[in-house]
Motif scaffolding. Structure first.
Motif, PDB file in Angstrom:
ATOM      1  N   ASN A  82      57.972  24.534  52.313  1.00  0.00           N
ATOM      2  CA  ASN A  82      57.837  23.862  53.365  1.00  0.00           C
ATOM      3  C   ASN A  82      56.887  24.302  54.680  1.00  0.00           C
ATOM      4  O   ASN A  82      56.738  25.742  54.472  1.00  0.00           O
ATOM      5  N   ARG A 115      54.339  15.692  46.708  1.00  0.00           N
ATOM      6  CA  ARG A 115      55.603  16.160  46.356  1.00  0.00           C
ATOM      7  C   ARG A 115      55.716  17.207  45.041  1.00  0.00           C
ATOM      8  O   ARG A 115      55.050  17.271  44.254  1.00  0.00           O
ATOM      9  N   MET A 144      56.138  14.121  54.787  1.00  0.00           N
ATOM     10  CA  MET A 144      55.492  14.754  55.856  1.00  0.00           C
ATOM     11  C   MET A 144      55.868  14.122  57.194  1.00  0.00           C
ATOM     12  O   MET A 144      56.152  12.770  57.412  1.00  0.00           O
ATOM     13  N   VAL A 197      47.438  18.510  52.588  1.00  0.00           N
ATOM     14  CA  VAL A 197      48.107  19.589  51.632  1.00  0.00           C
ATOM     15  C   VAL A 197      47.570  19.587  50.476  1.00  0.00           C
ATOM     16  O   VAL A 197      47.609  18.532  49.621  1.00  0.00           O
ATOM     17  N   SER A 249      55.221  18.281  59.927  1.00  0.00           N
ATOM     18  CA  SER A 249      55.891  19.116  59.095  1.00  0.00           C
ATOM     19  C   SER A 249      55.739  18.387  57.587  1.00  0.00           C
ATOM     20  O   SER A 249      55.355  17.343  57.419  1.00  0.00           O
ATOM     21  N   TRP A 250      56.354  19.244  56.540  1.00  0.00           N
ATOM     22  CA  TRP A 250      55.899  18.954  55.078  1.00  0.00           C
ATOM     23  C   TRP A 250      57.084  19.679  54.354  1.00  0.00           C
ATOM     24  O   TRP A 250      57.173  20.845  54.568  1.00  0.00           O
ATOM     25  N   GLU A 251      57.658  18.886  53.270  1.00  0.00           N
ATOM     26  CA  GLU A 251      58.686  19.563  52.557  1.00  0.00           C
ATOM     27  C   GLU A 251      58.273  19.286  51.223  1.00  0.00           C
ATOM     28  O   GLU A 251      58.139  18.164  50.809  1.00  0.00           O
ATOM     29  N   SER A 252      58.262  20.385  50.186  1.00  0.00           N
ATOM     30  CA  SER A 252      57.956  20.375  48.837  1.00  0.00           C
ATOM     31  C   SER A 252      58.900  19.309  47.966  1.00  0.00           C
ATOM     32  O   SER A 252      58.146  18.605  47.199  1.00  0.00           O
ATOM     33  N   HIS A 288      57.770   8.919  59.112  1.00  0.00           N
ATOM     34  CA  HIS A 288      57.314   9.809  58.179  1.00  0.00           C
ATOM     35  C   HIS A 288      56.566   9.090  56.875  1.00  0.00           C
ATOM     36  O   HIS A 288      56.511   7.760  56.687  1.00  0.00           O
TER      37      HIS A 288
END
Length: 197
Positions: A30, A118, A102, A72, A94-97, A113
């Motif tokens: 993240n 992913r 995002m 990314v 921001s980004w979360e795997s 968003h």
């Protein structure tokens, strides 16, 4: 502590940049990154470039005045922003795997968003650069993508960020401790960049 200071990139160049001397303790699953920029450039330019030896990349790039691209691992999403005269602009991403979600904030306001990459993970050995895009690890710069004018208030976290966290970062009072931030910024100036009040 660089509060009330800015990095000034006075002219287009193929080598001048700021090297951020910080390393995350483990591969990024993240992240959140925020920064302030002030420029009247209309050509494409790089603001923030995070690259690993394996050529994974996180990039905050502005291809034209009304668009930001967030990369990314070689893929990107675009966010359109309002037309404005040359005024200081604060952006956060921001980004979360786990979800690939995002987030993007422009001058403290959240945009809808989007999804990207992913399940992806960034490697741990990194080079972090302000003002140039890395086409190779720590280098491979192109003057036509170089940033000109001012960058400040740069923060990066290995977590996501909320809108209240974005607003706090705008005022250099982050809610959460960053990997690096403007109040304790580990940097090395390379080439013609100046730190000014």
């Amino acid at each position: 502590d660089l509060v009330c200071k800015v990095f000034v990139f006075p002219q287009e160049t193929k080598d001048s940049h700021v090297l951020v001397r910080a390393k995350p303790e483990q591969p990024l699953q993240n992240f959140a990154v925020c920064l302030q920029s002030y420029t009247d450039l209309t050509r494409p330019h790089s603001l923030f470039s995070y690259a690993t030896k394996a050529q994974d990349k996180i990039l905050v790039f502005k291809p034209k005045p009304r668009e930001y691209r967030l990369y990314v691992g070689g893929k990107f999403v675009s966010f359109g922003v309002p037309k404005s005269i040359a005024v200081s602009k604060h952006v956060c991403a921001s980004w979360e795997s786990t979800t690939g979600i995002m987030g993007f904030w422009f001058n403290g306001k959240p945009w809808p968003h989007k999804g990207l990459q992913r399940g992806y993970m960034e490697g741990a050995e990194v080079a972090i650069v302000l003002g140039q895009e890395q086409d190779t690890f720590g280098g491979g710069f192109d003057a036509q993508q170089s940033f000109v004018e001012e960058i400040s208030s740069v923060y990066m976290w290995d977590t996501g960020i909320s809108t209240s966290g974005v607003v706090a970062a705008m005022y250099n009072s982050p809610n959460e401790a960053p990997i690096f931030g403007w109040r304790n910024f580990p940097y090395k100036i390379m080439g013609e960049v100046y730190l000014k009040p």
